[in-house]
Design a protein around this motif. Sequence first.
Motif, short mmCIF file in Angstrom:
data_model
loop_
_atom_site.label_atom_id
_atom_site.label_comp_id
_atom_site.label_asym_id
_atom_site.label_seq_id
_atom_site.Cartn_x
_atom_site.Cartn_y
_atom_site.Cartn_z
N LYS A 81 13.66 6.74 -1.59
CA LYS A 81 13.24 7.86 -0.73
C LYS A 81 12.73 9.04 -1.54
N THR A 82 13.13 9.10 -2.82
CA THR A 82 12.66 10.21 -3.64
C THR A 82 11.30 9.93 -4.26
N GLU A 83 10.83 8.71 -4.13
CA GLU A 83 9.53 8.36 -4.73
C GLU A 83 8.45 8.32 -3.66
N ALA A 84 7.52 9.24 -3.77
CA ALA A 84 6.50 9.38 -2.73
C ALA A 84 5.61 8.15 -2.60
N LEU A 85 5.42 7.43 -3.70
CA LEU A 85 4.52 6.27 -3.66
C LEU A 85 5.11 5.09 -2.89
N PHE A 112 0.22 2.51 -12.89
CA PHE A 112 1.06 3.67 -12.59
C PHE A 112 2.01 3.37 -11.43
N ALA A 113 1.44 2.78 -10.37
CA ALA A 113 2.26 2.46 -9.20
C ALA A 113 3.35 1.45 -9.56
N ARG A 114 2.98 0.46 -10.35
CA ARG A 114 3.96 -0.55 -10.71
C ARG A 114 5.08 0.04 -11.56
N SER A 115 4.71 0.98 -12.42
CA SER A 115 5.72 1.58 -13.28
C SER A 115 6.77 2.31 -12.45
N LYS A 116 6.38 2.82 -11.30
CA LYS A 116 7.34 3.48 -10.41
C LYS A 116 8.37 2.49 -9.88
N VAL A 117 7.90 1.31 -9.54
CA VAL A 117 8.81 0.27 -9.04
C VAL A 117 9.76 -0.17 -10.14
N VAL A 118 9.21 -0.32 -11.32
CA VAL A 118 10.04 -0.73 -12.47
C VAL A 118 11.10 0.34 -12.74
N THR A 173 -5.40 2.14 7.41
CA THR A 173 -5.53 0.88 8.15
C THR A 173 -5.37 -0.27 7.15
N ASN A 174 -5.15 -1.46 7.69
CA ASN A 174 -5.01 -2.63 6.81
C ASN A 174 -6.22 -2.81 5.90
N GLU A 175 -7.40 -2.65 6.49
CA GLU A 175 -8.64 -2.87 5.74
C GLU A 175 -8.83 -1.81 4.66
N GLU A 176 -8.51 -0.57 5.01
CA GLU A 176 -8.66 0.50 4.02
C GLU A 176 -7.67 0.30 2.87
N PHE A 177 -6.46 -0.05 3.24
CA PHE A 177 -5.43 -0.20 2.22
C PHE A 177 -5.75 -1.36 1.27
N ALA A 178 -6.21 -2.47 1.86
CA ALA A 178 -6.55 -3.62 1.02
C ALA A 178 -7.66 -3.26 0.03
N LEU A 179 -8.63 -2.50 0.50
CA LEU A 179 -9.74 -2.08 -0.36
C LEU A 179 -9.24 -1.14 -1.45
N VAL A 180 -8.39 -0.20 -1.08
CA VAL A 180 -7.83 0.74 -2.06
C VAL A 180 -7.08 -0.01 -3.15
N LYS A 181 -6.28 -0.97 -2.74
CA LYS A 181 -5.49 -1.73 -3.72
C LYS A 181 -6.40 -2.45 -4.71
N ASN A 198 11.13 -6.94 -1.44
CA ASN A 198 9.73 -6.54 -1.33
C ASN A 198 9.57 -5.03 -1.28
N PHE A 199 8.61 -4.54 -2.03
CA PHE A 199 8.33 -3.11 -2.10
C PHE A 199 7.03 -2.80 -1.39
N TYR A 200 7.10 -1.77 -0.56
CA TYR A 200 5.90 -1.36 0.18
C TYR A 200 5.44 -0.01 -0.33
N LEU A 201 4.17 0.04 -0.76
CA LEU A 201 3.62 1.30 -1.26
C LEU A 201 3.19 2.17 -0.09
N SER A 202 3.21 3.46 -0.33
CA SER A 202 2.68 4.39 0.66
C SER A 202 1.16 4.29 0.63
N ARG A 203 0.60 3.92 1.74
CA ARG A 203 -0.85 3.71 1.79
C ARG A 203 -1.61 4.99 1.48
N GLY A 204 -1.17 6.07 2.09
CA GLY A 204 -1.85 7.34 1.88
C GLY A 204 -1.76 7.82 0.44
#
Length: 636
Positions: A81-85, A14-20, A541-549, A97-103
Amino acid sequence: MSNAKSRIDNPWQFARSKVVDILEKVTQLDRESIADNLETPPDSSLGDFATTLAFGLAKEKKKNPAKIAEDIAKEISELSKTEALLTAVKQKGPYINFYLSRGELADLTVKSVLTMETAYGNSDEYKGLRALIESPAVNPSKPWHIGHARNAVIGDTLANMLEAVGYAVLRMDYINDLGLQIAQLVWKLKDAEGPESNEKYDHYLGRLYVGVNETFESNERVEEQVREVSRRLEDLKSKEAKRSDKMVSDCVEAQSQTAYRLNIYHDYHIWESMIAYSGLLEQAKEMMLKCDNIFIPDEGDKKDCVIADLTAIDEFKDMKEPNKVLFRSDGTRTYTGADVAFQMWKFGIIEDPFTYSLFEEQPNDKPVYRTKFGGKKHDLGKVNLVFNVIGSGQAHPQRLVYSIMDLLGYHEQAKNSHHVAYEFVGLEEADFSGRKGTWRGYSCDDVLDKARELAKKEVSKRNPDESDAFKNHVAEQIGTGAVRYRLLNASPDRRITFRWEDALDFNGDAAPYLQYSCARASRILERAVEDESADLSLLNTNEEFALVKAIARFPEEVLGVIQGMTKQVWGTSFSTNRMTAYCYNLATLFSRFYDSCPVLKSEPDFRAARLQLVQAFRITMSNCLRLLGIPVVERM
RNA sequence: GGGCGCGUAGUCUAGCAUGGAUAAGGCGCCAGCCUUCGAAGUUGGAGGCCCCAGGUUCGAAUCCUGGCGCGCCCGCCA
């Protein structure tokens, strides 16, 4: 797949489809080529997705790729800016490079997992299709050694994974009760002393066989007697046939005990005697002879044989002997002939002439049936795909079988026949051999026993006050997991050299590490009070985000391994190691999170969010371990 | 003779399908971290002609060609 659906069951997709989506708007290229050029940056500080589209465009427009990337990035940063992710889009050299919103990703992912629970990771991509898997087909004359376990574990994991992506799976084992080894053992059994006390029946036969084979090879009189037994076995009412049935049945029962310790269960055992004497072969022969390239020559050295002329098939034209014998001049089948007939049976091309009876109730509470004369008819239904898990040494014979299927006009079935190939497990100084008895000391039971023994020592050290029953139970789970993981973690096309110090190493990249991460998560969760609401966007945090991914990627990883199964000349690749690598990485990221982010002791808002993350982790890890057949351990 | 697979730190491996940023882990070795949710954990360090030689490419561990080494396969056997 609709967006709303993939949002829940495949967050990463889903997240990747947003970038595409965004790249599509800016570059006007088609989605497919955008997706092809989207990759994961080598370092997370470089973002979560990266596109290399600028390289290709540079060639077209004859401009500097970095400049092109800069232009695209500029346009995108407005749109994003219109895409929350998405939080940021940065150009670095020719890369964007695309950065996802961690939250946002944390919210999306954790909610997905908590909604799907045990189904997280599954998909219905292949719903409605049925697959049959044959594995491991160990001769019923000896115990499994660790090499047989590799086959069994690969087959079982494949079955689990196919089920996860929607297939209905028939787990089948083939029992060769008509081999020379069986005749030799039936001959020997007449005046052999029975098993020693505590000796498992399969180990007993294995021990007898080593001796029998030596006598057989050095004594012509014995050889003649064994041939006589062999002839009598064909008469199903003979004394010998009855003794054989009992012996094989007892052996399979004993081997099954080993399988159960590895969490391996079957639906059906197909005995060679049923294939041989049910009329299947005659039906198959008749059907084969209708094909132009399969015939009986009236002269030459293959006179009266049923042969397949393979010169029509390009890949076999260099064979020394392009006329493959399927039935000998005396009418009996060759291995290839029987294999073709069996493969036809698997696909339901030949109406099932077999009858079945219950073999036993398995510890997973499901019955396993065996073929048995005088039993009942079963409707096994049509299957779309057949997977034969067989050592890579059989690549050529397997291809012959599939090619002959094709020659017979069963093109679909030939295409859907898969030889899941793997290399053998060997010792440093020798290969495992039933004849020479080199497996002794390395039987699967021996390995599992030693693993359990060592695990019990470790468990006792850490849980001195627990009951012996608890220690034994957990030790068995750890032993099973360790053995399965070792076998799956090696790429199937690589030979494994068995070494005790590797097999019994419980540290680092091994199953106990995965089980341990689950146990730690359980400890946290059992002390937590239920808290329904949580602001998951606090997980950044970095650790939380890495785990979420990593959690978000799970469904795609499962699908990727199945879709990555491609048919090659040497067999069909099945990357069990990719699944174990994912699982190990997931555990590593949890361990880092565990060390750097206190859960129970942090502020209430963070605590609530982290608790849900831990819960999502435990669900994902458990689902992954279940696919791999590794027991989930609550306390160890 | 022909075909297939493998070759990556001391060691065991991942990455190769679909080329992309500093080649990634385990074990072993060296040095830290337990009065804070379990140290089977974690942080840092040393350690590399990605078998060799050519080629393709802006770019090769990855693709192509030719070698070398190891394993397996090419029966009316089982």
